[in-house]
Design a protein around this motif. Structure first.
Motif, PDB file in Angstrom:
ATOM      1  N   PRO A  32       0.840  -1.199   0.000  1.00 25.95           N
ATOM      2  CA  PRO A  32       0.000   0.000   0.000  1.00 25.95           C
ATOM      3  C   PRO A  32       0.875   1.250   0.000  1.00 25.95           C
ATOM      4  N   PRO A  33       0.478   2.267  -0.763  1.00 22.36           N
ATOM      5  CA  PRO A  33       1.309   3.469  -0.847  1.00 22.36           C
ATOM      6  C   PRO A  33       1.421   4.175   0.498  1.00 22.36           C
ATOM      7  N   LYS A  52      -9.398  12.436  -0.079  1.00 23.84           N
ATOM      8  CA  LYS A  52      -9.004  11.223  -0.786  1.00 23.84           C
ATOM      9  C   LYS A  52      -9.838  11.044  -2.043  1.00 23.84           C
ATOM     10  N   GLN A  53     -11.159  11.205  -1.883  1.00 20.53           N
ATOM     11  CA  GLN A  53     -12.067  10.941  -3.005  1.00 20.53           C
ATOM     12  C   GLN A  53     -12.098  12.081  -4.002  1.00 20.53           C
ATOM     13  N   CYS A 104       0.508   7.854  -4.649  1.00 25.69           N
ATOM     14  CA  CYS A 104      -0.749   7.183  -5.004  1.00 25.69           C
ATOM     15  C   CYS A 104      -0.953   7.178  -6.508  1.00 25.69           C
ATOM     16  N   GLU A 106       1.103   7.096  -8.989  1.00 29.26           N
ATOM     17  CA  GLU A 106       1.852   6.070  -9.696  1.00 29.26           C
ATOM     18  C   GLU A 106       1.322   4.685  -9.354  1.00 29.26           C
ATOM     19  N   PHE A 107       0.931   4.490  -8.104  1.00 21.56           N
ATOM     20  CA  PHE A 107       0.381   3.191  -7.692  1.00 21.56           C
ATOM     21  C   PHE A 107      -0.873   2.856  -8.499  1.00 21.56           C
ATOM     22  N   ALA A 108      -1.700   3.887  -8.755  1.00 21.39           N
ATOM     23  CA  ALA A 108      -2.964   3.645  -9.453  1.00 21.39           C
ATOM     24  C   ALA A 108      -2.887   4.008 -10.932  1.00 21.39           C
ATOM     25  N   SER A 109      -1.685   4.307 -11.417  1.00 17.45           N
ATOM     26  CA  SER A 109      -1.496   4.685 -12.816  1.00 17.45           C
ATOM     27  C   SER A 109      -2.394   5.859 -13.203  1.00 17.45           C
ATOM     28  N   TYR A 111      -2.165   9.844 -14.253  1.00 17.66           N
ATOM     29  CA  TYR A 111      -1.222  10.870 -14.660  1.00 17.66           C
ATOM     30  C   TYR A 111      -1.967  12.162 -14.907  1.00 17.66           C
ATOM     31  N   PRO A 112      -2.210  12.940 -13.846  1.00 17.19           N
ATOM     32  CA  PRO A 112      -2.971  14.174 -14.010  1.00 17.19           C
ATOM     33  C   PRO A 112      -2.152  15.198 -14.792  1.00 17.19           C
TER      34      PRO A 112
ATOM     35  N   ARG B 145      -4.321  -1.883 -14.955  1.00 17.00           N
ATOM     36  CA  ARG B 145      -3.642  -1.015 -13.995  1.00 17.00           C
ATOM     37  C   ARG B 145      -3.984  -1.406 -12.562  1.00 17.00           C
ATOM     38  N   ILE B 151       3.107  -1.810 -13.281  1.00 13.03           N
ATOM     39  CA  ILE B 151       2.132  -1.653 -14.359  1.00 13.03           C
ATOM     40  C   ILE B 151       2.856  -1.699 -15.701  1.00 13.03           C
ATOM     41  N   ARG B 171     -10.537  12.171 -15.482  1.00 15.46           N
ATOM     42  CA  ARG B 171     -10.639  12.358 -16.918  1.00 15.46           C
ATOM     43  C   ARG B 171     -11.651  11.399 -17.542  1.00 15.46           C
ATOM     44  N   ARG B 226     -16.446   8.108  -6.880  1.00 13.79           N
ATOM     45  CA  ARG B 226     -14.994   8.252  -6.821  1.00 13.79           C
ATOM     46  C   ARG B 226     -14.423   7.441  -5.658  1.00 13.79           C
ATOM     47  N   THR B 230      -6.787   3.443  -4.302  1.00 12.10           N
ATOM     48  CA  THR B 230      -5.605   2.764  -3.756  1.00 12.10           C
ATOM     49  C   THR B 230      -6.028   1.573  -2.900  1.00 12.10           C
ATOM     50  N   GLN B 234      -5.128  -2.395  -3.750  1.00 17.14           N
ATOM     51  CA  GLN B 234      -4.522  -3.346  -2.802  1.00 17.14           C
ATOM     52  C   GLN B 234      -5.229  -4.686  -2.873  1.00 17.14           C
TER      53      GLN B 234
END
Lengths: 131, 331
Positions: A32-33, A52-53, A104, A106-109, A111-112, B145, B151, B171, B226, B230, B234
Motif C-alpha cells: 500500500p502506498p 481522498k475521493q 498514489c 503512480e500506484f494507481a497509474s 497521470y494528471p 492497472r 504496471i 478524466r 470516486r 488505492t 490493494q
C-alpha cells in the motif's frame, strides 16, 4: 480430437494471456502506498476521506474560479487561511510532489495534467539536481 | 417476458451484491472468494468447451463461398471470399476477427408496394458491434492497472489516448461513452425491430443487460462515487499476486461491480459469449474451398472397407440381378 496442432497452442496462448497479470506480478506483493504527511499541519481544507475521493474535483473547481473567473480569495478552514492554489496552497504544506502526489498516482497509474503547466515545488527540483 | 426475466435477474444480483457489500463477512466472499471461483470457472470452462468442439469432426469442406472460386487461369479468383489455400484462409480469418467482415455484409429485407422485396445494405449492426468490441477490449486492458504491479508500459499509453479529450476529473474516457452507447444500441435493436425481437431469447438479453449494468456501475465508481482507488488496488493486485488483502471502507458499489463481473466470467463458457473462442473455429470461415483440387478423406472412414466399383458390384450380384430382371452391363 481433431486439429490438435492448432487448438492446443491456441488454448495455451489464450490461458497465457488471461494469466498475464499473475505472471507480471510474480514474486511481488503489492505494498500500500505510504504518503509523507506534512510537518506541523493537522488539518486540510476538507476532511481526509473527502480529500481522498474528491481532491481532483476541488482542484478543478479552484482552477475554474481562479483562472477563468478571477476569484482568488483565500479559503478559511478551521481558523486558518489557505491560498486557493496548487503551488501556494496545497504544496505549501505538502512540500514534495514526489513523496505525496506521485505515491498514489503512480500506484494507481493516474497521470494528471496539473504538471503540464505547473512546476513541481523546488524541493523536488533540488532533489533531482542532487542526483 | 423474455426481456423481463434477465432484467430481474440482474437486478437481483445487484441487490445481493449491495447487501453483501454492506456486511463485512460477505465482503471477503464477494471481493476475494468469488473472483477466484469465477475466474477458475471461466478458464476451465472455456478450455473445456473448446476441447468439446475439437472432438466434432468436420468431414466436408463447408466454407461459405462469397465470391468466384479458383478456376481456369483467365477467371479472376476472389481470394478472400473463396480462399483456396492456407494463406488466403489466414487473410480471411484476420479480417473476420479484427474487422467483423461477416457483419459488414449484413443486409436488410424490406417489402415495398407492389409487393416488391428489396434487400439493402445495413451497416449499423457492424458499426455498433465493432465499436462495442473494441471499446470493451480497451476497457479490459485499462483495468490491468488495477491488477498489475509493476504496471506494464502500454496501460498508461492506452489511458492517455483514451482520455485524450481531457474532459473533467477524473478524466472522461472516450471508450466509456462509446461502450455504453454501443451496448444500448445493440439492446434497443433487439427490442425495437420486430423480426429481431421474435428470435431473441433470455440468453440474448441477459448478457446485454449484465454488461450494461457492469458498465454503469463502473462509471458510477469512477465519476460519481470516486471510490478509494488505492484501497481497491490493494485488493485487486493482491488477487493477482495470490496475497489478497481486503482494506476496510471500500464502497458497496465496488462489490456490485465485482459481483456482476464475476457472474459474467462464470456465465461466459456456457453462453453465446463463447463466440470469443468460436470465431476461430467456425468451419464456414476457416476452411479453404479446395475440394476440387485436393481429395479430403472422411476422418472416420474404416480403412478396412475398400472402394467397391460398380463393375465389381455387378460381378458379385450378376446372377441375382438377372433373376430379378434388372438390366446388367455385361452378360
Amino acid at each position: 480430437m481433431y486439429d490438435k496442432g492448432k487448438i492446443v497452442p491456441g488454448l495455451i496462448i489464450f490461458v497465457g494471456l488471461m494469466l498475464f497479470a499473475i505472471f507480471n506480478n510474480a514474486g511481488q506483493k503489492p505494498q500500500p502506498p505510504k504518503l509523507e504527511k506534512p510537518e506541523g499541519y493537522k488539518e486540510c481544507v476538507l476532511p481526509v476521506e473527502e480529500m481522498k475521493q474528491s481532491h481532483m474535483v476541488l482542484l478543478n473547481e479552484w482552477r475554474d474560479e481562479v483562472i477563468r473567473e478571477g476569484k482568488r480569495e483565500q479559503v478559511k478552514v478551521g481558523g486558518k487561511m489557505f491560498d486557493k492554489s496548487l503551488q501556494r496552497g496545497c504544496m505549501h504544506c505538502h512540500t514534495s510532489k514526489k513523496k505525496f502526489c506521485d505515491v498514489c498516482h503512480e500506484f494507481a497509474s493516474v497521470y494528471p495534467y496539473c504538471w503540464d503547466c505547473h512546476i513541481a515545488p523546488q524541493r523536488d527540483m533540488a532533489d533531482q539536481e542532487a542526483k | 417476458m423474455r426481456v423481463l426475466y434477465p432484467f430481474v435477474a440482474v437486478l437481483a444480483l445487484i441487490l445481493v451484491a449491495f447487501l453483501g457489500g454492506k456486511v463485512t463477512g460477505l465482503q471477503y466472499m464477494l471481493g476475494v472468494v468469488l473472483p477466484y471461483l469465477a475466474f477458475g470457472v471461466f478458464i476451465v470452462g472455456f478450455c473445456n468447451r473448446v476441447m468439446q468442439w475439437s472432438k466434432s469432426p468436420v468431414p466436408f469442406r463447408i466454407p461459405t463461398t462469397c465470391g468466384q472460386g479458383k478456376s481456369l487461369p483467365w477467371i479472376k479468383q476472389d481470394r478472400l471470399d473463396c480462399p483456396n489455400n492456407k494463406l488466403e484462409v489466414v487473410g480471411r480469418m484476420i479480417l473476420e476477427i479484427f474487422a467483423f467482415r461477416s457483419l459488414f455484409r449484413n443486409t436488410r429485407a424490406e417489402v415495398h408496394d407492389g409487393p416488391k422485396l428489396v434487400y439493402g445494405s445495413s451497416k449499423s449492426l457492424w458499426l455498433f458491434a465493432i465499436l462495442f468490441h473494441y471499446a470493451f477490449l480497451v476497457i479490459v486492458l485499462r483495468h490491468l492497472r488495477l491488477f498489475t504491479e509493476p504496471i506494464p508500459f502500454f496501460v498508461p499509453l492506452l489511458e492517455m489516448g483514451d482520455g485524450m479529450m481531457q474532459m473533467g476529473v477524473p478524466r472522461l474516457y472516450a471508450t466509456d461513452i462509446v461502450f455504453l452507447a454501443a451496448i444500448a444500441f445493440l439492446f434497443l435493436r433487439r427490442v425495437s425491430l420486430r423480426h429481431i425481437r421474435y428470435i431473441s431469447l433470455p440468453a440474448d438479453y441477459f448478457p446485454l443487460i449484465l454488461i450494461f449494468a457492469i458498465g454503469v456501475t463502473g462509471l458510477l465508481m469512477r465519476y460519481y462515487y470516486r471510490v478509494d482507488i488505492t484501497a481497491i488496488k490493494q485488493l485487486t493486485a493482491g488477487l493477482a499476486s495470490f496475497s489478497p488483502i481486503l482494506p476496510a471502507g471500500i464502497h458497496p458499489i465496488f462489490f456490485i461491480h465485482v459481483t456482476l463481473v464475476c457472474v459474467l466470467m462464470a456465465y461466459f463458457p456456457f453462453s453465446k459469449l463463447m463466440h470469443l473462442g468460436g470465431v476461430f473455429l467456425s468451419p464456414t470461415r476457416n476452411m479453404s474451398n479446395n475440394s476440387r483440387s485436393v481429395r479430403h478423406i472422411n476422418p472416420w472412414n474404416d480403412p478396412a472397407i475398400k472402394p467397391h466399383s460398380y463393375a465389381a458390384y455387378e460381378d458379385e450380384f450378376r446372377e441375382f440381378m438377372k433373376d430379378a430382371e434388372i438390366p446388367v452391363e455385361k452378360e
